[in-house]
Motif scaffolding. Structure first.
Motif, PDB file in Angstrom:
ATOM      1  N   THR A 195       0.851  -1.175   0.086  1.00  0.00           N
ATOM      2  CA  THR A 195      -0.080   0.036   0.034  1.00  0.00           C
ATOM      3  C   THR A 195       0.734   1.262  -0.072  1.00  0.00           C
ATOM      4  N   ALA A 199       0.997   4.057  -2.863  1.00  0.00           N
ATOM      5  CA  ALA A 199       0.691   5.408  -2.486  1.00  0.00           C
ATOM      6  C   ALA A 199       1.576   6.502  -2.808  1.00  0.00           C
ATOM      7  N   ILE A 213      -4.669  10.897  -1.469  1.00  0.00           N
ATOM      8  CA  ILE A 213      -4.270   9.782  -1.744  1.00  0.00           C
ATOM      9  C   ILE A 213      -5.202   8.754  -0.866  1.00  0.00           C
ATOM     10  N   ALA A 214      -5.053   9.015   0.487  1.00  0.00           N
ATOM     11  CA  ALA A 214      -5.535   8.025   1.326  1.00  0.00           C
ATOM     12  C   ALA A 214      -7.059   8.045   0.956  1.00  0.00           C
ATOM     13  N   LEU A 215      -7.802   8.929   0.586  1.00  0.00           N
ATOM     14  CA  LEU A 215      -9.399   9.027   0.170  1.00  0.00           C
ATOM     15  C   LEU A 215      -9.471   8.234  -1.204  1.00  0.00           C
ATOM     16  N   VAL A 216      -8.563   8.334  -2.188  1.00  0.00           N
ATOM     17  CA  VAL A 216      -8.651   7.697  -3.439  1.00  0.00           C
ATOM     18  C   VAL A 216      -8.411   6.245  -3.185  1.00  0.00           C
ATOM     19  N   PHE A 217      -7.573   5.594  -2.311  1.00  0.00           N
ATOM     20  CA  PHE A 217      -7.257   4.521  -2.183  1.00  0.00           C
ATOM     21  C   PHE A 217      -8.490   3.857  -1.307  1.00  0.00           C
ATOM     22  N   GLY A 218      -9.022   4.567  -0.194  1.00  0.00           N
ATOM     23  CA  GLY A 218     -10.262   4.077   0.565  1.00  0.00           C
ATOM     24  C   GLY A 218     -11.359   3.807  -0.388  1.00  0.00           C
ATOM     25  N   ASP A 219     -11.611   4.443  -1.694  1.00  0.00           N
ATOM     26  CA  ASP A 219     -12.735   4.056  -2.400  1.00  0.00           C
ATOM     27  C   ASP A 219     -12.145   2.853  -3.565  1.00  0.00           C
ATOM     28  N   VAL A 220     -11.069   2.800  -3.911  1.00  0.00           N
ATOM     29  CA  VAL A 220     -11.061   1.855  -5.155  1.00  0.00           C
ATOM     30  C   VAL A 220      -9.643   0.952  -5.004  1.00  0.00           C
ATOM     31  N   LEU A 221      -9.049   0.822  -3.932  1.00  0.00           N
ATOM     32  CA  LEU A 221      -7.812   0.049  -3.662  1.00  0.00           C
ATOM     33  C   LEU A 221      -8.256  -1.525  -3.817  1.00  0.00           C
ATOM     34  N   LYS A 222      -7.491  -2.305  -4.322  1.00  0.00           N
ATOM     35  CA  LYS A 222      -7.554  -3.802  -4.558  1.00  0.00           C
ATOM     36  C   LYS A 222      -6.287  -4.241  -4.042  1.00  0.00           C
ATOM     37  N   TYR A 223      -6.594  -5.412  -3.184  1.00  0.00           N
ATOM     38  CA  TYR A 223      -5.425  -6.409  -2.852  1.00  0.00           C
ATOM     39  C   TYR A 223      -5.462  -7.694  -3.326  1.00  0.00           C
ATOM     40  N   GLU A 224      -4.473  -8.412  -3.740  1.00  0.00           N
ATOM     41  CA  GLU A 224      -4.465  -9.774  -3.940  1.00  0.00           C
ATOM     42  C   GLU A 224      -3.268 -10.219  -3.155  1.00  0.00           C
TER      43      GLU A 224
END
Lengths: 248, 248, 248, 248
Positions: A195, A199, A213-224
């Motif tokens: 992450t 970021a 950046i935190a807000l954007v990741f809070g919406d659309v981040l994916k983990y694998e």
């Protein structure tokens, strides 16, 4: 920042143009790695010593078919041929075994390192010393049985160099995503690295502050969860280009 | 196995028929949780105290638009309205706060707990005592900023009961996947629980032995990191129904 | 800061004056918990179903003697009688099972919660609601077999109240050490909590800045792994009073 | 089992006869490593850039005294001179940096690797290739500030070889304890390795079955957290010789 021995600062860009299996068979493990299941599950499991994970590959149809077993008389899965290992030479005088991974790439075992994917590597030594292998015809997340459908392939790729900029660690890009690999000694640390690296990357490229950046990741981040079974763990954090497209 | 107080053995089946936001706004956090980024990132981050994560929702178009900030003048993301919390009453005499989660469900924060998803709960008490809430108009994996796009919704659902069988813990099903929630005190344990629970489920339903289930999961298992920020962690293991369809 | 319901701010001080077993026997488990050994060890272990961990206690001599088994014909260990559980009522409306632990204490399973130890608890409710039990005649670190030498005891203690100050979480003091309990969902987080809580405590009491407290702990900090097997983990961080004595 | 290149099976036995600092000063760090405290603590900490952790050593009196700072006008701690690093050459063709550690030893940073301690190493290469260094005049558990009191020392030691037996990984022995080092990528795995290795060792030497060894460890096992800050973590499991003396 990565510097090669002769002081140059550079990033190696590798695009996998074509990745096609060149054997008609693949072999696969059939025991869960200890990191994939609970200890209680491992203690209770009765694995069949004679069970053989042999597959027939049909790259034209894009289908792998298991040699029948009693409970799996006709299992077929879609092929998605991937490179388990791809790396440059590691920093300094270190040497790594083929099973290991790090900022230099290596046994990332990411099942989206496929045809079309672009990888970015820091250059630590003159010539970068690119290497790859460990072809899987298909593999679930985490490589939970310690292998994918192990086979071989013909690989076509292009190599390019970005001079004057060194990515701090290996990263990737597909048609749809920007991708960061978090390689560490435990999954929680792999998540944090993946992450934070992503970021830092997006923040810089899109001139965002820390709140944005935190807000954007809070919406659309994916983990694998790419890799659970090797000397280091590998978690992928990725962000869709479609969301980033609205930023500019 | 779960037994309600009066000794009945049952599974509660909840299908989310319709989930539609009923407010035109949502609010969202904009600081990374400590589990999502490295300590070095948290120490260096300069969050803007005045930053406000306010969104306008357009459920007809399925789009959420951020109130403009300097770096994010026109961010839009697709809406994917989800239920953050859904649970039955926990076992025994225990009480939980709304932020917690466990075998009974709760704050699972899975961004595929959306319209069309079916959840299965163990019944621990007469009447099961279903509850839900914590609507997010969209949310990335892991709830990395401690919230999604927090709003409210109208929910339609059906409830059914399977008598004589109790699922050991909450699980789910979408059009494409069978889904297991691994809820534990650390991500590595959540991964192990999620995989083992899903393996037990599929093994039983498809009459597979331990080698066969391991092989199938080695090919097609997917993980998702649902929740990184609550009192317990939540990792999803899921298996595509398309692969299982070739088993029978 | 902890506030009881009626708004008072207070710390409950409990000194264990006397702790003496009142039975001549104790029972103990004899299988390693999954968190204490590797999965490979658990899978390979052949536990003897008929093995019985029964002990005879001689509190006058301070010795426990095992009922002989083939490999352990005459095992004796020194008794060190401890309270496995000691707690006040947890905050808010939460209820906990006796096996759990937290900022309120509970199943801390610290083998130095013995005669002479002083414990400090936050007061969350009127009357604090002190409780204790789970006597062990002896126990190794981590409670690695899920029990100590389980028995019962007569307990004498004093209770005092510090008004106007609430310790943020349970802590303790022996003749030689100041002690912080880090209770969390994983050992790494327990370590971090235990150290941070102890640092906050000593920093305040000895008027040290962040560099000074880090330096002192770098020299003299000790860790103990108290509890590996319960719903939460418990790591102790402690600092010798002898080192602190040179600070004033 | 460890085999040197020429096929010999052996264990290298190193006894630290004398370890005495040969400088009058030592230097020490004064910032907590991220693994030692919570992220919240690290974010809030205000370290003094000008703070200098310089110590004067008096090995005759066995006392280290800090150069005075405002909050620490006269801090003294007892010296306990230890070897931070001691290793043989690692297996295969691998190379390690001096900060790393593994089955071959290395940067174990155990504060009981002092005068009188005996270490046992597997022999992976002809001549074993023993090396050591990284002297600390004193160090708390975990090396929480990333250093001990860094200085240098004169070292006397004996070296012996046990032929026909190779310890699977480095271990140690003091006057009072048998000691196992668990070196892994996370603390939970270090704990599991340390316990399992020690159990295998004692089980074999004392002809105990799995129930018996678990019971003994449940009574008398001790853990120490040796190393929190290096590329791998190091947890010590140890068992008192006094308890083992009653087994034979």
């Amino acid at each position: 920042m990565a510097h090669s021995k002769n002081g140059c600062v550079a990033t190696l860009v590798v695009k996998i143009l074509k990745l096609r299996t060149n054997k008609t068979t693949a072999r696969q493990g059939s025991r869960f790695n200890q990191h994939a299941v609970t200890t209680a599950y491992s203690v209770a499991a009765k694995y069949d010593e004679s069970f053989s994970g042999e597959w027939m590959l049909d790259p034209d149809k894009g289908i792998a078919t298991l040699h029948a077993s009693e409970g799996l008389p006709h299992l077929t899965v879609p092929m998605k041929t991937m490179l388990g290992c791809i790396s440059v030479a590691p920093p300094g005088e270190e040497q790594y075994r083929a099973t290991d991974l790090g900022v230099f790439g290596g046994n990332l075992d990411y099942n989206d390192n496929v045809q079309g994917t672009i990888l970015y590597f820091p250059v630590f030594h003159p010539g970068a010393l690119l290497g790859f292998g460990d072809v899987h015809a298909a593999m679930g997340d985490g490589e939970v049985v310690g292998t994918g459908l192990e086979t071989s392939a013909n690989v076509s790729f292009t190599v390019d160099v970005i001079k004057g900029y060194a990515t701090p660690q290996v990263r990737a890009e597909t048609k749809d995503y920007l991708i960061s690999f978090g390689v560490a000694g435990s999954v929680p640390e792999s998540i944090q690295l993946a992450t934070a690296q992503l970021a830092d990357w997006v923040k810089k490229d899109y001139k965002l502050n820390d709140s944005e950046i935190a807000l954007v990741f809070g919406d659309v981040l994916k983990y694998e969860i790419a890799e659970l079974v090797d000397p280091h763990f590998d978690v992928v954090a990725k962000v869709p280009k479609s969301a980033l497209a609205t930023l500019k």
